[in-house]
Design an enzyme around this catalytic site. Structure first.
Site, PDB file in Angstrom:
ATOM      1  N   HIS A  31       0.859  -1.184   0.000  1.00  0.00           N
ATOM      2  CA  HIS A  31       0.000   0.000   0.000  1.00  0.00           C
ATOM      3  C   HIS A  31       0.897   1.236   0.000  1.00  0.00           C
ATOM      4  O   HIS A  31       2.130   1.115  -0.068  1.00  0.00           O
ATOM      5  CB  HIS A  31      -0.951  -0.021   1.206  1.00  0.00           C
ATOM      6  CG  HIS A  31      -0.256  -0.274   2.513  1.00  0.00           C
ATOM      7  ND1 HIS A  31       0.670   0.592   3.050  1.00  0.00           N
ATOM      8  CD2 HIS A  31      -0.327  -1.327   3.381  1.00  0.00           C
ATOM      9  CE1 HIS A  31       1.114   0.116   4.189  1.00  0.00           C
ATOM     10  NE2 HIS A  31       0.548  -1.061   4.422  1.00  0.00           N
ATOM     11  N   GLY A  33       1.884   3.159   2.259  1.00  0.00           N
ATOM     12  CA  GLY A  33       2.896   3.198   3.319  1.00  0.00           C
ATOM     13  C   GLY A  33       4.184   2.531   2.857  1.00  0.00           C
ATOM     14  O   GLY A  33       5.283   3.094   2.999  1.00  0.00           O
ATOM     15  N   HIS A  34       4.045   1.356   2.271  1.00  0.00           N
ATOM     16  CA  HIS A  34       5.229   0.683   1.722  1.00  0.00           C
ATOM     17  C   HIS A  34       5.861   1.532   0.615  1.00  0.00           C
ATOM     18  O   HIS A  34       7.093   1.641   0.519  1.00  0.00           O
ATOM     19  CB  HIS A  34       4.846  -0.659   1.103  1.00  0.00           C
ATOM     20  CG  HIS A  34       4.267  -1.664   2.047  1.00  0.00           C
ATOM     21  ND1 HIS A  34       2.946  -2.026   2.031  1.00  0.00           N
ATOM     22  CD2 HIS A  34       4.836  -2.395   3.047  1.00  0.00           C
ATOM     23  CE1 HIS A  34       2.721  -2.943   2.957  1.00  0.00           C
ATOM     24  NE2 HIS A  34       3.841  -3.179   3.602  1.00  0.00           N
ATOM     25  N   GLN A  58       7.578 -15.200  12.298  1.00  0.00           N
ATOM     26  CA  GLN A  58       7.134 -14.095  13.148  1.00  0.00           C
ATOM     27  C   GLN A  58       5.640 -14.157  13.476  1.00  0.00           C
ATOM     28  O   GLN A  58       5.116 -13.237  14.098  1.00  0.00           O
ATOM     29  CB  GLN A  58       7.507 -12.750  12.529  1.00  0.00           C
ATOM     30  CG  GLN A  58       6.735 -12.356  11.289  1.00  0.00           C
ATOM     31  CD  GLN A  58       7.328 -11.097  10.658  1.00  0.00           C
ATOM     32  OE1 GLN A  58       8.425 -11.108  10.099  1.00  0.00           O
ATOM     33  NE2 GLN A  58       6.611  -9.991  10.742  1.00  0.00           N
ATOM     34  N   GLN A 152       9.404  -2.424  16.237  1.00  0.00           N
ATOM     35  CA  GLN A 152      10.174  -3.229  15.274  1.00  0.00           C
ATOM     36  C   GLN A 152      11.356  -2.430  14.742  1.00  0.00           C
ATOM     37  O   GLN A 152      12.480  -2.933  14.651  1.00  0.00           O
ATOM     38  CB  GLN A 152       9.248  -3.645  14.129  1.00  0.00           C
ATOM     39  CG  GLN A 152       9.945  -4.226  12.920  1.00  0.00           C
ATOM     40  CD  GLN A 152       8.946  -4.707  11.880  1.00  0.00           C
ATOM     41  OE1 GLN A 152       8.370  -5.766  12.024  1.00  0.00           O
ATOM     42  NE2 GLN A 152       8.732  -3.926  10.826  1.00  0.00           N
ATOM     43  N   SER A 184      -2.242  -0.071   6.714  1.00  0.00           N
ATOM     44  CA  SER A 184      -1.736  -1.380   7.119  1.00  0.00           C
ATOM     45  C   SER A 184      -2.366  -2.433   6.230  1.00  0.00           C
ATOM     46  O   SER A 184      -3.546  -2.326   5.873  1.00  0.00           O
ATOM     47  CB  SER A 184      -2.105  -1.665   8.584  1.00  0.00           C
ATOM     48  OG  SER A 184      -1.919  -3.044   8.872  1.00  0.00           O
TER      49      SER A 184
HETATM   50  P1  AMP Z   1       5.004  -5.102   6.418  1.00  0.00           P
HETATM   51  O1  AMP Z   1       4.774  -5.509   4.992  1.00  0.00           O
HETATM   52  O2  AMP Z   1       3.751  -4.851   7.173  1.00  0.00           O
HETATM   53  O3  AMP Z   1       5.980  -6.035   7.114  1.00  0.00           O
HETATM   54  O4  AMP Z   1       5.728  -3.700   6.346  1.00  0.00           O
HETATM   55  C1  AMP Z   1       6.916  -3.536   5.615  1.00  0.00           C
HETATM   56  C2  AMP Z   1       7.520  -2.196   5.973  1.00  0.00           C
HETATM   57  O5  AMP Z   1       6.605  -1.162   5.632  1.00  0.00           O
HETATM   58  C3  AMP Z   1       7.786  -2.075   7.481  1.00  0.00           C
HETATM   59  O6  AMP Z   1       9.024  -1.414   7.680  1.00  0.00           O
HETATM   60  C4  AMP Z   1       6.613  -1.251   7.940  1.00  0.00           C
HETATM   61  O7  AMP Z   1       6.878  -0.497   9.105  1.00  0.00           O
HETATM   62  C5  AMP Z   1       6.400  -0.340   6.749  1.00  0.00           C
HETATM   63  N1  AMP Z   1       5.037   0.217   6.790  1.00  0.00           N
HETATM   64  C6  AMP Z   1       3.878  -0.475   6.900  1.00  0.00           C
HETATM   65  N2  AMP Z   1       2.823   0.367   6.965  1.00  0.00           N
HETATM   66  C7  AMP Z   1       3.325   1.618   6.892  1.00  0.00           C
HETATM   67  C8  AMP Z   1       2.764   2.933   6.916  1.00  0.00           C
HETATM   68  N3  AMP Z   1       1.443   3.130   7.036  1.00  0.00           N
HETATM   69  N4  AMP Z   1       3.593   3.995   6.827  1.00  0.00           N
HETATM   70  C9  AMP Z   1       4.933   3.815   6.713  1.00  0.00           C
HETATM   71  N5  AMP Z   1       5.536   2.606   6.685  1.00  0.00           N
HETATM   72  C10 AMP Z   1       4.749   1.516   6.774  1.00  0.00           C
END
Ligand code: AMP
Length: 278
Positions: A31, A33-34, A58, A152, A184
């Protein structure tokens, strides 16, 4: 964009890249955020590598490993659109070649047992183990992590310091929906009714931070936030005010703080946080 699935492909590609690699590890379900992490890496490095791997290590036995969104084609399209150079899509055999049980584990003591670690035993050891393996394979100059997963980010930073790894960890600000909800992958689990309540988590943390700034006692603020979350229909795991740098319990003179929470809304566990100064 190159797609890398095997260890042999990764070793060959890595040998052809310059040292200036920016790396973004993810579990997919990508999304905005990524994509903020990818864009940051794109601006800072010659080569941008992302990984998409839903890390079984995990997830707890009762958690959502099987249900976790797997959207490989859409993820690859987004990464290509953002001009990533390569995506690593490793099998379990690439990440844990001897099998999960025989994998060398990395555990950051203390920090990993606190906050989310209390409610998800073994979770952070799973995270640090996979990130250590990925950093060893990709050997990036910088690894970008979201502050959305604040604990994390701090744990991985500690791991890199303690192991003397040659990668810098950079935290990137949380990307939010217009109503404040942190993006998320797990937001896709929310029913429409839950989705309309979900912004209450960040609103509660914002209010709590304001109360601390106004001089309220930390334990009072934490308790009030938990009650407010319950009134909004959440089942809170914890709300805690901590020092932003090491997540220790603040003394009266500490001023760089973060308020963090995890709370369940139906079957979805949401986490969020807000940094602030007092
Ligand atoms: P994940 O796929 O949930 O393991 O997230 C991969 C990376 O993207 C991790 O470093 C998360 O902290 C980051 N991440 C996930 N959601 C967001 C967000 N809303 N804003 C910024 N970074 C994010």
């Amino acid at each position: 964009m190159i797609t890398i699935r095997t260890l042999a492909e990764l070793v060959t590609q890595r040998a052809s890249w310059p040292e200036d690699i920016g790396f973004v590890p993810t579990m997919g379900g990508l999304h905005e955020g990524h994509m903020a992490l990818i864009r940051r890496a794109r601006g800072d490095h010659e080569v941008v590598v992302a990984s998409v791997y839903v890390n079984p290590l995990q997830f707890g036995p009762q958690e959502d490993f099987a249900a976790y969104p797997r959207t490989e084609d859409a993820d690859c399209a987004k990464l290509a659109q953002a001009s990533a150079d390569a995506v690593l899509l490793p099998s379990d055999a690439v990440i844990y070649p001897r099998g999960r049980e025989r994998q060398t584990q990395v555990h950051v003591p203390g920090l990993s047992e606190d906050l989310c670690g209390r409610h998800r035993p073994g979770h952070f050891a799973g995270v640090t183990t996979v990130v250590a393996r990925l950093l060893g394979l990709v050997r990036p100059r910088v690894c970008y992590m979201g502050k959305k997963d604040y604990q994390q980010w701090r744990i991985v930073t500690r791991m890199v310091e303690d192991l003397g790894l040659a990668t810098a960890i950079v935290g990137v600000d949380t990307v939010r929906e217009n109503d404040g909800l942190a993006l998320s992958t797990r937001n896709t689990y929310l029913t429409p009714a839950e989705r309309s309540r979900a912004p209450g988590l960040y609103e509660t943390l914002t209010e709590g931070a304001g109360q601390v700034v106004a001089g309220a006692a930390l334990t009072d603020v934490e308790a009030a936030c938990r009650e407010r979350l319950k009134a909004l229909g959440f089942a809170p795991d914890y709300v805690a005010v901590r020092c932003a740098d090491d997540l220790s319990v603040p003394s009266a003179t500490d001023s760089d703080l973060v308020i963090l929470a995890a709370a369940r809304l139906g079957r979805t566990r949401l986490i969020d946080n807000r940094e602030f100064r007092r």
